[in-house]
Write a protein that holds these residues in place. Structure first.
Motif, PDB file in Angstrom:
ATOM      1  N   LEU A  92      19.227 -21.592 -64.013  1.00 19.44           N
ATOM      2  CA  LEU A  92      20.236 -21.042 -62.987  1.00 19.44           C
ATOM      3  C   LEU A  92      20.490 -19.536 -63.962  1.00 19.44           C
ATOM      4  O   LEU A  92      20.529 -18.553 -63.094  1.00 19.44           O
ATOM      5  CB  LEU A  92      21.440 -21.780 -62.969  1.00 19.44           C
ATOM      6  CG  LEU A  92      21.405 -22.902 -62.012  1.00 19.44           C
ATOM      7  CD1 LEU A  92      22.408 -23.754 -61.737  1.00 19.44           C
ATOM      8  CD2 LEU A  92      20.761 -22.407 -60.551  1.00 19.44           C
ATOM      9  N   LEU A  93      20.972 -19.908 -65.113  1.00 17.09           N
ATOM     10  CA  LEU A  93      21.124 -18.312 -65.615  1.00 17.09           C
ATOM     11  C   LEU A  93      20.056 -17.554 -65.831  1.00 17.09           C
ATOM     12  O   LEU A  93      20.255 -16.192 -65.654  1.00 17.09           O
ATOM     13  CB  LEU A  93      21.561 -18.635 -67.413  1.00 17.09           C
ATOM     14  CG  LEU A  93      21.874 -17.807 -68.065  1.00 17.09           C
ATOM     15  CD1 LEU A  93      23.285 -16.837 -67.595  1.00 17.09           C
ATOM     16  CD2 LEU A  93      22.514 -18.291 -69.527  1.00 17.09           C
ATOM     17  N   LYS A  94      18.925 -17.844 -66.073  1.00 10.56           N
ATOM     18  CA  LYS A  94      17.597 -17.083 -66.168  1.00 10.56           C
ATOM     19  C   LYS A  94      17.398 -16.596 -64.589  1.00 10.56           C
ATOM     20  O   LYS A  94      16.789 -15.351 -64.559  1.00 10.56           O
ATOM     21  CB  LYS A  94      16.462 -18.037 -66.612  1.00 10.56           C
ATOM     22  CG  LYS A  94      15.231 -17.414 -66.552  1.00 10.56           C
ATOM     23  CD  LYS A  94      14.079 -18.002 -67.204  1.00 10.56           C
ATOM     24  CE  LYS A  94      12.848 -17.256 -67.280  1.00 10.56           C
ATOM     25  NZ  LYS A  94      11.601 -18.271 -67.895  1.00 10.56           N
ATOM     26  N   LEU A  95      17.644 -17.198 -63.490  1.00  5.45           N
ATOM     27  CA  LEU A  95      17.509 -16.731 -62.480  1.00  5.45           C
ATOM     28  C   LEU A  95      18.565 -16.101 -61.575  1.00  5.45           C
ATOM     29  O   LEU A  95      18.402 -15.262 -60.424  1.00  5.45           O
ATOM     30  CB  LEU A  95      16.917 -18.089 -61.323  1.00  5.45           C
ATOM     31  CG  LEU A  95      15.648 -18.671 -61.696  1.00  5.45           C
ATOM     32  CD1 LEU A  95      15.605 -20.110 -60.778  1.00  5.45           C
ATOM     33  CD2 LEU A  95      14.510 -17.804 -61.649  1.00  5.45           C
ATOM     34  N   TRP A  96      19.683 -15.806 -62.240  1.00  6.63           N
ATOM     35  CA  TRP A  96      20.824 -15.371 -61.792  1.00  6.63           C
ATOM     36  C   TRP A  96      20.476 -13.905 -61.214  1.00  6.63           C
ATOM     37  O   TRP A  96      20.122 -12.969 -62.171  1.00  6.63           O
ATOM     38  CB  TRP A  96      22.016 -15.498 -62.862  1.00  6.63           C
ATOM     39  CG  TRP A  96      23.211 -14.987 -62.127  1.00  6.63           C
ATOM     40  CD1 TRP A  96      23.882 -13.593 -62.236  1.00  6.63           C
ATOM     41  CD2 TRP A  96      24.211 -15.629 -61.432  1.00  6.63           C
ATOM     42  NE1 TRP A  96      24.982 -13.592 -61.621  1.00  6.63           N
ATOM     43  CE2 TRP A  96      25.259 -15.015 -60.889  1.00  6.63           C
ATOM     44  CE3 TRP A  96      23.899 -16.966 -60.589  1.00  6.63           C
ATOM     45  CZ2 TRP A  96      26.218 -15.256 -60.023  1.00  6.63           C
ATOM     46  CZ3 TRP A  96      25.071 -17.298 -59.800  1.00  6.63           C
ATOM     47  CH2 TRP A  96      26.161 -16.448 -59.647  1.00  6.63           C
ATOM     48  N   GLU A  97      21.126 -13.396 -60.178  1.00  5.78           N
ATOM     49  CA  GLU A  97      20.752 -12.112 -59.846  1.00  5.78           C
ATOM     50  C   GLU A  97      22.153 -11.276 -59.672  1.00  5.78           C
ATOM     51  O   GLU A  97      23.221 -12.044 -58.889  1.00  5.78           O
ATOM     52  CB  GLU A  97      20.327 -12.047 -58.210  1.00  5.78           C
ATOM     53  CG  GLU A  97      18.929 -12.608 -58.184  1.00  5.78           C
ATOM     54  CD  GLU A  97      18.327 -12.665 -56.634  1.00  5.78           C
ATOM     55  OE1 GLU A  97      19.027 -11.846 -55.976  1.00  5.78           O
ATOM     56  OE2 GLU A  97      17.503 -13.334 -56.371  1.00  5.78           O
ATOM     57  N   SER A  98      22.358 -10.570 -60.350  1.00  8.90           N
ATOM     58  CA  SER A  98      23.717  -9.690 -60.522  1.00  8.90           C
ATOM     59  C   SER A  98      23.953  -9.015 -59.352  1.00  8.90           C
ATOM     60  O   SER A  98      23.070  -8.255 -58.908  1.00  8.90           O
ATOM     61  CB  SER A  98      23.764  -9.034 -61.982  1.00  8.90           C
ATOM     62  OG  SER A  98      23.724  -9.658 -63.213  1.00  8.90           O
ATOM     63  N   ASP A  99      25.318  -8.771 -59.255  1.00  9.04           N
ATOM     64  CA  ASP A  99      25.530  -7.864 -58.045  1.00  9.04           C
ATOM     65  C   ASP A  99      26.391  -6.800 -58.767  1.00  9.04           C
ATOM     66  O   ASP A  99      27.454  -7.036 -59.089  1.00  9.04           O
ATOM     67  CB  ASP A  99      26.554  -8.710 -57.057  1.00  9.04           C
ATOM     68  CG  ASP A  99      26.881  -7.946 -55.686  1.00  9.04           C
ATOM     69  OD1 ASP A  99      27.018  -6.600 -55.691  1.00  9.04           O
ATOM     70  OD2 ASP A  99      26.828  -8.612 -54.621  1.00  9.04           O
TER      71      ASP A  99
END
Length: 81
Positions: free
Chosen positions: A49-56
């Motif tokens: 999940l951390l690797k795939l996280w998309e920051s806003d």
């Protein structure tokens, strides 16, 4: 973002919104996992999940501060509107 339709709906109905994200890194995963029901997920799931996280870029980033009692946490940033 995947929640953009919800933001547009809220704004069109007169609501304000805030996007708040926890700061995270691999060192914090074990602390997050020790919180309540979060330990049901494997550490590999958290890493994925951390690797795939998309920051806003609109997000307010908060950094949780964990007390000695892992059931208590507070933010070091104010969340008051």
């Amino acid at each position: 973002s995947m929640y953009e339709p919800f933001i547009k709906y809220a704004v069109s109905n007169g609501f304000k919104f805030r996007i708040i994200e926890f700061t995270s890194n691999y060192e914090l995963i074990s602390k997050y996992r020790n919180r309540s029901k979060m330990n049901t997920f494997s550490i590999e799931i958290f890493k994925k999940l951390l690797k795939l996280w998309e920051s806003d870029p609109r997000a307010e980033i908060i950094n949780p501060v964990f007390n000695n009692n892992m059931n208590d946490s507070v933010s070091n940033n104010s969340c008051n509107s």
